[in-house]
Design a protein around this motif. Structure first.
Motif, PDB file in Angstrom:
ATOM      1  N   LEU A  39      12.229 -10.428 -27.366  1.00 44.82           N
ATOM      2  CA  LEU A  39      11.731 -11.334 -28.297  1.00 44.82           C
ATOM      3  C   LEU A  39      10.166 -11.399 -28.375  1.00 44.82           C
ATOM      4  CD1 LEU A  39      12.615 -13.697 -30.085  1.00 44.82           C
ATOM      5  CD2 LEU A  39      12.308 -15.380 -27.967  1.00 44.82           C
ATOM      6  N   VAL A  40       9.733 -10.912 -29.518  1.00 41.26           N
ATOM      7  CA  VAL A  40       8.345 -10.607 -29.751  1.00 41.26           C
ATOM      8  C   VAL A  40       7.807 -11.408 -30.932  1.00 41.26           C
ATOM      9  CG1 VAL A  40       8.469  -8.253 -28.724  1.00 41.26           C
ATOM     10  CG2 VAL A  40       8.786  -8.453 -31.215  1.00 41.26           C
ATOM     11  N   THR A  41       6.393 -11.494 -31.061  1.00 44.54           N
ATOM     12  CA  THR A  41       5.856 -12.272 -32.338  1.00 44.54           C
ATOM     13  C   THR A  41       5.808 -11.343 -33.453  1.00 44.54           C
ATOM     14  OG1 THR A  41       3.747 -11.721 -31.263  1.00 44.54           O
ATOM     15  CG2 THR A  41       4.677 -13.828 -30.668  1.00 44.54           C
ATOM     16  N   THR A  42       5.852 -11.779 -34.528  1.00 46.23           N
ATOM     17  CA  THR A  42       5.700 -11.005 -35.463  1.00 46.23           C
ATOM     18  C   THR A  42       4.386 -11.371 -36.502  1.00 46.23           C
ATOM     19  OG1 THR A  42       6.896 -12.453 -36.976  1.00 46.23           O
ATOM     20  CG2 THR A  42       8.077 -10.529 -35.859  1.00 46.23           C
ATOM     21  N   GLY A  43       3.706 -12.415 -36.050  1.00 48.95           N
ATOM     22  CA  GLY A  43       2.610 -12.897 -36.888  1.00 48.95           C
ATOM     23  C   GLY A  43       1.623 -13.860 -36.139  1.00 48.95           C
ATOM     24  N   GLN A  44       0.502 -14.083 -36.743  1.00 51.94           N
ATOM     25  CA  GLN A  44      -0.293 -15.082 -35.722  1.00 51.94           C
ATOM     26  C   GLN A  44       0.326 -16.364 -35.935  1.00 51.94           C
ATOM     27  OE1 GLN A  44      -3.211 -13.597 -34.897  1.00 51.94           O
ATOM     28  NE2 GLN A  44      -3.267 -15.225 -33.399  1.00 51.94           N
ATOM     29  N   LEU A  45       0.005 -17.031 -34.698  1.00 50.82           N
ATOM     30  CA  LEU A  45       0.700 -18.348 -34.363  1.00 50.82           C
ATOM     31  C   LEU A  45      -0.633 -19.406 -34.635  1.00 50.82           C
ATOM     32  CD1 LEU A  45       2.576 -17.826 -31.163  1.00 50.82           C
ATOM     33  CD2 LEU A  45       3.477 -17.628 -33.483  1.00 50.82           C
ATOM     34  N   ASP A  46      -0.232 -20.333 -34.819  1.00 45.24           N
ATOM     35  CA  ASP A  46      -1.452 -21.589 -34.964  1.00 45.24           C
ATOM     36  C   ASP A  46      -0.768 -22.932 -34.521  1.00 45.24           C
ATOM     37  OD1 ASP A  46      -3.734 -22.688 -37.759  1.00 45.24           O
ATOM     38  OD2 ASP A  46      -3.352 -23.379 -35.666  1.00 45.24           O
ATOM     39  N   ARG A  47      -1.425 -23.241 -33.371  1.00 43.38           N
ATOM     40  CA  ARG A  47      -0.611 -24.338 -32.644  1.00 43.38           C
ATOM     41  C   ARG A  47      -0.937 -25.860 -33.595  1.00 43.38           C
ATOM     42  NH1 ARG A  47      -1.733 -29.032 -30.228  1.00 43.38           N
ATOM     43  NH2 ARG A  47      -3.707 -28.723 -30.950  1.00 43.38           N
ATOM     44  N   GLU A  48      -2.198 -25.763 -34.317  1.00 41.77           N
ATOM     45  CA  GLU A  48      -2.415 -27.024 -35.061  1.00 41.77           C
ATOM     46  C   GLU A  48      -1.523 -27.311 -36.283  1.00 41.77           C
ATOM     47  OE1 GLU A  48      -4.695 -24.669 -34.017  1.00 41.77           O
ATOM     48  OE2 GLU A  48      -5.356 -26.306 -32.348  1.00 41.77           O
ATOM     49  N   LEU A  49      -0.860 -26.028 -36.747  1.00 44.60           N
ATOM     50  CA  LEU A  49       0.159 -26.006 -37.686  1.00 44.60           C
ATOM     51  C   LEU A  49       1.581 -26.308 -37.013  1.00 44.60           C
ATOM     52  CD1 LEU A  49      -1.021 -23.357 -40.191  1.00 44.60           C
ATOM     53  CD2 LEU A  49      -1.177 -25.896 -40.159  1.00 44.60           C
ATOM     54  N   VAL A  50       2.166 -25.473 -36.050  1.00 48.11           N
ATOM     55  CA  VAL A  50       3.288 -25.572 -35.527  1.00 48.11           C
ATOM     56  C   VAL A  50       2.996 -25.341 -33.914  1.00 48.11           C
ATOM     57  CG1 VAL A  50       5.629 -24.801 -35.177  1.00 48.11           C
ATOM     58  CG2 VAL A  50       4.592 -24.648 -37.313  1.00 48.11           C
TER      59      VAL A  50
END
Length: 504
Positions: free
Chosen positions: A365-376
């Motif tokens: 299970l890998v990430t596909t994009g940039q994460l943003d804790r302030e959004l999710v």
């Protein structure tokens, strides 16, 4: 339990210190217990649970347990094949405590009478090797070899019988295996002397084969055996009997002694046992017998949904993790075979993650994009696996993943306001309306947690009224005390508004 089988670290050229760091573990199929384990401190492969070769492999010549050594970071899979060697821990057993044999008094010397075989769960040299018959004047024991390589015992008449002289007698028959030490089992051969019966039953075919799906209902007729006897009357009346069948076979099938029909009487499970072999004896009224083999093969149906196992999962992932970062390892398996056991794995749309096929039935299970804790800040990821059966079966598992915060957002300054007030203003006096001047909705000041803050010790002088948006005096202000003789006396405050963050 605890015995050392071998050292996988040494044999694979691994540093023992890597085993704990890379979360070394032994994995096996979903439908098997874990019979071996790894000691991460030494690299030894050890016995984790008692192994019973007969329970695992029955009478198969080769008994191999397959498992996998899994290492993480990076993910590496080593297959382990453990060959279980037979020991002589089972004794020969006869199906009956007494074998009844009826011999016509006119039988000539050299007449042969087949006897019931003993069965030993062990294989090879540890299985039944020979029989010993109690010494007597009439019968001797001879071993015979069948076309398929199997061996059986026959009683050979060495002296003619006289029914008027002796109507019956009993002899002890002993079966011996070839183990060390040898094990044995006994039964009694009950010989009854009869009048003439010179034809044994003959089966219509030497081997009966049948196939049926594993979900067949109870009392389904699987196969019908048939034997005929050229004799007349009681000598030609044939009955049938199962002379050799496994315990699981006895729970699954039943033979009608009169008609020769074999029916389903218990649950069938292709994943537990896919082929049943049994021997059927046909016996006429005075004891002459012959036998035939019956082979029943089960066909697989898609009755097992695929299973999902989380082999590794990060508790949280920083929001600045680069795309392609591995956050978990997933294993999917299906107990069914062929297409029914082929599985596809996917996750729901709209999340910045994907599944990347790895080794065998493993996915990363890998990430596909940039994460943003302030959004999710949290993700609930649903993983679904579906097999290729008809109709297909599927199952799902939810994975909770938290996004860890990093300091990537500077304070936001929206606007500055300036008010003037004489020092004689009383507490409760209004200096101005902040909400109006900044274009803020008064109704949202409370929900957005609006507050007055300052780096100086001035908070007790002023505040904002969340109901009106007014900037009000809370405490009388003494200009000389605050600023002395300076020409300009200014107090600086900050209006902090959250969700989203604003600073005025």
């Amino acid at each position: 339990t605890g015995s050392v089988i071998g050292n996988v670290a040494r044999d694979l050229g691994l540093n023992v210190g890597e085993l704990s760091v890379r979360k070394a573990r032994i994995d096996s199929d979903l439908n098997r217990k874990r019979y071996c384990d790894i000691n991460p401190s030494t690299g030894d492969l050890i016995v984790a649970e008692r192994i019973d070769r007969e329970a695992l492999c029955g009478e198969k010549a080769s008994c191999i347990l397959k498992s996998e050594l899994v290492l993480e970071a990076p993910l590496v899979l080593h297959r382990i094949s453990l060959q279980i060697q037979d020991i002589n821990d089972n004794q020969p057993v006869f199906a009956k405590d007494e074998i009844k044999i009826e011999i016509n008094e006119l039988a000539v010397k050299g007449s042969r009478f087949r006897i019931l075989e003993a069965h030993d769960l062990d294989i090879g040299q540890n299985a039944v090797q020979r029989y010993v018959l109690q010494t007597n004047s009439y019968l001797v024991l001879k071993m015979q070899t069948k076309l398929d390589g199997g061996r059986f015992a026959e009683l050979v008449l060495q002296k003619e019988l006289d029914r008027e002289e002796q109507r019956e007698f009993r002899l002890l028959l002993t079966a011996l295996d070839g183990g060390s030490p040898k094990r044995s089992g006994t039964t009694t051969v009950h010989v009854i002397v009869l009048d003439a019966n010179d034809n044994a039953p003959v089966f219509s075919q030497p081997v009966y084969k049948a196939s049926l799906p594993e979900n067949s209902p109870l009392y389904t007729v699987v196969v019908k055996v048939a034997a005929t006897d050229a004799d007349e009357g009681l000598n030609g009346k044939v009955t049938y009997e199962l002379s050799r069948i496994s315990e699981t076979g006895r729970r699954a099938f039943d033979l009608n002694h009169i008609t020769g029909e074999i029916k389903v009487i218990g649950p069938l499970d292709f994943e537990e046992e896919s082929v049943y072999e049994m021997r059927v004896d046909a016996k006429d009224g005075y004891g002459l017998t012959s036998d035939s083999k019956v082979i029943i093969e089960l066909s697989d149906v898609n009755d097992n949904p695929p299973g999902i196992s989380l082999k590794s999962l990060s508790n949280s992932i920083p929001e600045n993790a680069s795309p392609g970062t591995e956050v978990g390892i997933i294993n999917v398996q299906d107990k069914d075979s062929e297409n029914n056991g082929q599985v596809r794995c996917s996750i729901q749309q709209g999340v910045p993650f994907k599944l990347v096929p790895s080794i065998k039935n493993y996915y990363s299970l890998v990430t596909t994009g940039q994460l943003d804790r302030e959004l999710v800040s949290d993700y609930n990821i649903t993983i679904t696996t579906t097999d290729e059966g008809s109709p297909p079966l599927s199952s799902s598992k939810s994975v909770q993943l938290s996004v860890a915060d990093i300091n990537d957002n500077p304070p936001i300054t929206a606007a500055d306001l300036s008010y003037s007030a004489p020092e004689e203003m009383r507490p409760g006096s209004i200096v101005g309306n902040i909400a109006k001047d900044l274009g803020l909705e008064v109704a949202k000041l409370f929900t957005r947690k609006a507050r007055i803050d300052t780096e100086e010790n001035y908070q007790h002088y002023c505040d904002i009224d969340l109901k009106t948006g007014n900037f009000v005096i809370r405490e009388k202000i003494d200009r000389e005390e605050l600023c002395g003789e300076r020409l300009s006396c200014m107090l600086k405050f900050e209006l902090v508004v959250e969700n989203p963050l604003e600073l005025h």
